[in-house]
Design an enzyme around this catalytic site. Structure first.
Site, short mmCIF file in Angstrom:
data_model
loop_
_atom_site.label_atom_id
_atom_site.label_comp_id
_atom_site.label_asym_id
_atom_site.label_seq_id
_atom_site.Cartn_x
_atom_site.Cartn_y
_atom_site.Cartn_z
N ARG A 254 0.85 -1.26 -0.05
CA ARG A 254 0.06 -0.02 0.01
C ARG A 254 0.76 1.30 0.09
O ARG A 254 1.80 1.47 0.83
CB ARG A 254 -0.74 -0.07 1.26
CG ARG A 254 -1.99 1.23 1.21
CD ARG A 254 -1.39 2.27 2.36
NE ARG A 254 -2.55 3.34 2.68
CZ ARG A 254 -2.35 4.37 3.28
NH1 ARG A 254 -0.99 4.70 3.55
NH2 ARG A 254 -3.16 5.22 3.21
N ASP A 256 1.80 4.93 0.51
CA ASP A 256 1.10 6.09 1.34
C ASP A 256 0.94 7.49 0.28
O ASP A 256 2.04 7.81 -0.48
CB ASP A 256 1.82 6.44 2.38
CG ASP A 256 1.28 7.62 3.44
OD1 ASP A 256 0.00 7.54 3.64
OD2 ASP A 256 1.92 8.66 3.35
N GLU A 293 -2.61 4.71 -2.00
CA GLU A 293 -3.47 5.74 -1.59
C GLU A 293 -3.53 7.10 -2.45
O GLU A 293 -2.45 7.48 -2.63
CB GLU A 293 -3.06 6.00 -0.04
CG GLU A 293 -4.17 7.08 0.61
CD GLU A 293 -3.56 7.79 1.84
OE1 GLU A 293 -4.32 8.36 2.45
OE2 GLU A 293 -2.31 7.97 2.03
N ASP A 319 -13.91 7.39 -0.95
CA ASP A 319 -15.26 8.16 -1.03
C ASP A 319 -16.18 7.22 -0.32
O ASP A 319 -17.03 7.49 0.21
CB ASP A 319 -15.32 8.12 -2.49
CG ASP A 319 -14.85 9.22 -3.14
OD1 ASP A 319 -13.96 9.88 -2.50
OD2 ASP A 319 -14.81 9.47 -4.58
N HIS A 322 -16.44 7.92 3.39
CA HIS A 322 -16.91 9.15 3.47
C HIS A 322 -18.39 9.30 3.56
O HIS A 322 -19.15 9.66 4.42
CB HIS A 322 -16.27 10.44 2.51
CG HIS A 322 -14.91 10.41 2.87
ND1 HIS A 322 -14.17 10.03 4.04
CD2 HIS A 322 -13.81 10.89 1.82
CE1 HIS A 322 -12.70 10.20 3.74
NE2 HIS A 322 -12.71 10.67 2.29
#
Length: 586
Positions: A254, A256, A293, A319, A322
């Site tokens: 992943r 950052d 990310e 999204d 959120h």
């Protein structure tokens, strides 16, 4: 290769890029010996030494003055300011010929090693692996473990990019964890930070042209990925990724904050990095995934290179977090103001990005790109993660922000959507402990700057409380999990709920299908997964909602968060507030 590496003839070769120095000497501390290193035309210094053993400490002396740790040290046993140590590259791996699951069939579980257990080590994670595997987790994702100052940190202030954190157990501890996970049939991903380094213990300035002043960043010094000497800077980070694959058998990354990689080259660093990782994996018959990310809602991130994209395998889809977070909590401060529309919630389920070029009130500009044609397994989703919990002033998990019905609705969204789910450690049983921001820097001025910086960040959300002191050890301790809670009361109920959803996800092919048809009525979202499964969710927090079906298809109930829906799907279904139910075609 950079760093201290064992050659076939038994010698140890030391290589460091130090173009700012005219002379570099290897200082072996065990016999206080200095060995001159040879410089090439690009500023790399090398030497070979015959009598070096694992554990031997060393430093580099630059131009006869400064002595610094190796910037590619594989071990910093005494912290970021002290000597580096040679690491034995040999490890008797028990799990061989291992391949991780495809992203489509993956369930991620994000772990902060320091707070996952009271011991806070790699090896202390190992006893939990069988339970997580049985529970339905396929992949653990470790928050950054590159050496940072002190013994407590999120990991995003790392400076020893090649050295697994000493307080976590160092290189041997990480290898044992990865090997144990693979023996359980679980993959291990690593969160890596290639957009900045921490301020304390960052000695790269003394060695070379790693940073540039052409750009500005909220994280401090910007890495030089597109100016003079940037080829060597890129090599430093690309070799770092390959090092984790080669020496630790990591299954994926992943990356950052890739939106903070400042780079105007024709072939951006992110594209070169991803291609290098994939090429290495192909050459070694490995399956390795690269996930970004990125807050730009940019479809190019996951488009193949041949179609003009960067070529990553997936990106985080914040999204979804959120829109669900706003629906459950009603919060609309900061960036949540952009996600208050129920239509955007439906759009995220249907397409991916909430913003595909329309105006963002929070950003005060247009934002995003279309994403409806992007395969859902290119998006990793969550309803909680380290950022969304830890960047709250009081580190509250969703457990503190909604009730059990809300937690169940969020879990249903996470585990029945077509996207790749990620759980944050402790989420599965409703861990009540906060996940706070903590540091253990040795520089008092830096500690005060962090304190003030955190307060400034929270002004966007109009939170009125006083943030916990990030330097206080108690702040760190408060964030430690209590896994035994999963056996008690509503924690046990939530744990069983997650387990059953994960079982359905494993056993019903439609729930890992890439197909979905999304409709809505009132505050109900109806999501048909393939042609066999119908998922219904009521996002009204206080009122029942109804939806009518005209297709005449017969479905039987297989999962119900409230045990209130009829066994067979009627033409008109009424769901209670926060209701969640799954039907399967007869």
């Amino acid at each position: 290769m950079l760093g201290a590496n064992l050659l076939k003839n038994g010698e140890m070769q030391f290589t460091v890029w130090a173009p700012k120095a005219q002379q570099v000497e290897l200082h072996l501390l065990k016999d206080d010996r200095y060995i001159s290193m040879q410089r090439d035309e690009r500023g790399y210094f090398t030497c070979r030494v015959a009598d070096v053993q694992a554990g031997d400490r060393y430093l580099y002396r630059l131009d006869g003055e400064k002595e610094r740790p190796d910037p590619t040290s594989h071990s910093q046993p005494d912290g970021v300011h002290q000597a580096s140590a040679v690491v034995d590259p040999h490890y008797d791996w028990q799990a061989n010929n291992w391949l991780p699951p495809t992203l489509r069939n993956s369930v991620f579980y994000e772990i902060h090693v320091g707070t996952f257990t009271p011991e806070g080590t790699f090896e202390a994670v190992i006893p939990h692996l069988p339970r997580l595997k049985e529970f339905g987790i396929t992949t653990i994702e470790l928050m950054p473990i590159a050496q940072f100052p002190g013994d407590r940190n999120w990991g995003y202030d790392g400076v020893g990019m090649y050295a697994p954190q000493n307080s976590y157990g160092g290189a041997d501890g990480l290898r044992r964890l990865v090997d144990a996970a693979h023996l359980q049939g679980m993959a291990v991903f690593l969160d890596v930070v290639y957009n900045h380094l921490g301020p304390e213990g960052n000695y790269l300035w003394d060695y070379g042209y790693y940073f540039t002043d052409r750009y500005r960043s909220s994280w401090g010094d910007v890495l030089n990925f597109d100016g003079a000497y940037s080829d060597e800077v890129r090599r430093f980070f690309i070799e770092n990724a390959l090092y984790w694959l080669r020496d630790f058998h990591i299954d994926g990354f992943r990356l950052d904050a890739t939106h903070a990689l400042f780079d105007l080259n024709a072939v951006p660093f992110l594209e070169e990095l991803t291609a290098s990782i994939h090429e290495w994996a192909d050459e070694h018959s490995r399956r390795v995934y690269v996930i970004a990310e990125n807050d730009q809602s940019n479809r190019k991130t996951v488009l193949p290179r041949e179609l003009g994209g960067v070529g990553l395998d997936a990106q985080w889809l914040d999204d979804l977090h959120h829109v669900v977070h706003h629906a459950l909590t009603g919060e609309s401060d900061g960036y949540y103001m952009d996600y208050a529309s129920f239509d955007l919630l439906v759009k995220v389920f249907r397409e991916g990005f909430a913003y595909s070029g329309q105006y963002s009130p929070h950003l005060n500009r247009r934002h995003g790109t279309p994403s409806a044609d992007i395969s859902p397994d290119h998006y990793v989703i969550c309803v909680q993660n380290h950022d969304q919990v830890g960047n709250r002033m009081l580190g509250e998990r969703l457990t503190q922000l909604t009730d059990l019905a809300g937690l169940k609705l969020a879990a249903g969204v996470l585990l029945t959507s077509p996207y790749v789910p990620l759980l944050f450690m402790g989420e599965e049983y409703g861990e009540p402990a906060p996940f706070l921001y903590f540091i253990s820097h040795g520089d008092e001025q830096l500690v005060n700057a962090v304190r003030e910086g955190r307060k400034a960040e929270f002004s966007y959300f109009k939170w009125q409380a006083e943030p916990p002191d990030p330097f206080a050890r108690e702040t760190f301790k408060r964030s430690t999990l209590n896994h035994d809670l999963r056996h008690e009361g509503h924690h046990a109920e939530l744990y069983a709920y997650y387990a059953e959803l994960l079982r359905l996800r494993r056993e019903i092919p439609a729930l890992t299908s890439l197909q979905r048809t999304v409709t809505s009525s009132g505050k109900i979202v109806c999501m048909d997964r393939g042609s066999d499964v119908r998922v219904l969710m009521n996002f009204h927090m206080t009122e029942a909602q109804s939806i009518t079906f005209e297709d005449g298809l017969r479905f039987n109930k297989i999962f119900d968060a409230t045990d209130s829906a009829p066994q067979s799907l009627p033409q008109t279904l009424t769901l209670p507030p926060k209701g969640f139910v799954v039907y399967q075609k007869s």
